[in-house]
Design a protein around this motif. Sequence first.
Motif, PDB file in Angstrom:
ATOM      1  N   ASP A 289      47.735  62.197  91.057  1.00 15.96           N
ATOM      2  CA  ASP A 289      47.664  63.663  91.057  1.00 15.96           C
ATOM      3  C   ASP A 289      47.872  64.244  92.446  1.00 15.96           C
ATOM      4  O   ASP A 289      48.514  65.286  92.608  1.00 15.96           O
ATOM      5  CB  ASP A 289      46.318  64.118  90.492  1.00 15.96           C
TER       6      ASP A 289
ATOM      7  N   GLN B 105      51.992  69.003  80.243  1.00 11.93           N
ATOM      8  CA  GLN B 105      50.913  68.609  81.146  1.00 11.93           C
ATOM      9  C   GLN B 105      49.952  69.770  81.386  1.00 11.93           C
ATOM     10  O   GLN B 105      48.724  69.578  81.426  1.00 11.93           O
ATOM     11  CB  GLN B 105      51.519  68.141  82.470  1.00 11.93           C
TER      12      GLN B 105
ATOM     13  N   ASN C  37      46.038  69.681  80.221  1.00  9.03           N
ATOM     14  CA  ASN C  37      44.959  69.884  81.184  1.00  9.03           C
ATOM     15  C   ASN C  37      44.020  71.006  80.753  1.00  9.03           C
ATOM     16  O   ASN C  37      42.790  70.860  80.825  1.00  9.03           O
ATOM     17  CB  ASN C  37      45.536  70.218  82.567  1.00  9.03           C
TER      18      ASN C  37
ATOM     19  N   GLY D 175      38.246  62.322  85.156  1.00  3.07           N
ATOM     20  CA  GLY D 175      39.283  63.180  85.712  1.00  3.07           C
ATOM     21  C   GLY D 175      39.344  63.041  87.219  1.00  3.07           C
ATOM     22  O   GLY D 175      38.478  62.459  87.856  1.00  3.07           O
TER      23      GLY D 175
ATOM     24  N   GLY E 218      43.075  68.688  88.192  1.00  2.64           N
ATOM     25  CA  GLY E 218      43.801  69.189  87.023  1.00  2.64           C
ATOM     26  C   GLY E 218      44.222  70.645  87.115  1.00  2.64           C
ATOM     27  O   GLY E 218      45.395  70.978  86.928  1.00  2.64           O
TER      28      GLY E 218
END
Length: 347
Positions: A177, A241, A245, A308, A312
């Motif tokens: 990420d 995506q 999220n 996570g 995000g």
Amino acid sequence: MQAKFKKSYRFAIKTSLYITLYTTLLMSVFLYYLYEFNWYYIIVLAACVYVFSFLIIQFSVEKFIYKRVKKIYDDLTLLESANLTKGPITTDMRTLTQEIDKFARDKKIEIETLKVREEYRKEFLGNVSHELKTPLFTVQGYILTLLDGAMNDKSLRKKYLERASKGIERLGYIVKDLDMITKLEVGDLSLKMEEFNIVELIENVFDMLEMKASKKNITLTFDTDYRVPIMVRADKERIQQVLANLIVNSIKYGREKGTTEISIENLIKNKVIIRVTDNGEGIEKQHLPRLFERFYRVDKSGSRKEGGSGLGLSIVKHIIEAHNEKIYVESEYGVGSEFSFTLEKAK
């Protein structure tokens, strides 16, 4: 580089005029009472006094001011010449004062911006360190326990290896990420623009997250039955995506037996807005301005039970902005939240 100066004659003209008027008036009174009054002599005297005063003021007095003005400009140029005027520098004090005031205001804003960035940098480094440290120490702890003899127990060995695997998986999420955000910020991540049915894409995301939602008995639904395709133009994979999220967040912080609802509305002629609404715990107002910052968490307890990477929403914001679109958030604590973003309609 030597600064180019432009002489200002305003001060010399005004001062010379005052001296000339005063001298001529004084001479007129003197001639009137003691000698024969003659306009010719008065005009010649006025012209001579004016020219003489102008030359003295412009080339002597201004030279004195010029040295000091030039020193100020040289000092400012040492700080940052780019902030000074690109044209010739004037010796007019009012213009100089305005330019120095502007320079001071710009510097003040720049210093305040640097302070904010420095605070953000410190906070960001602290957050990265914390996010990486937690799974690293977890993995290290399990591996050391196994090396100390726990691996001889088959059931314990399997359990610890599975937990270590989850820690490494979390590290992978964070690195992946971070890499994506960096590429989005510098513009290295190119978007593959195409036309697709946003309704169908949302249904696919629902199917992907159905099991995750069922664990908390959360219903994933549309606000109405969209029977006609709604075609948009965007990067399909990236928008998927974004939706994933937002929906995952609504599940994480949603109530048991709650609902996550998606609605699609026409915003203007060539735009649609997609809303993701839940009836979860909601977000307090003081957190909303920083919600899309990297690693920013509403829950300050440091709990990582939801997993996570903590990136995000930041990724969501960057993807939407890469499409030159907008993302919005509205929330009421204890009632629920709504995240919405715009997309271009296909022509």
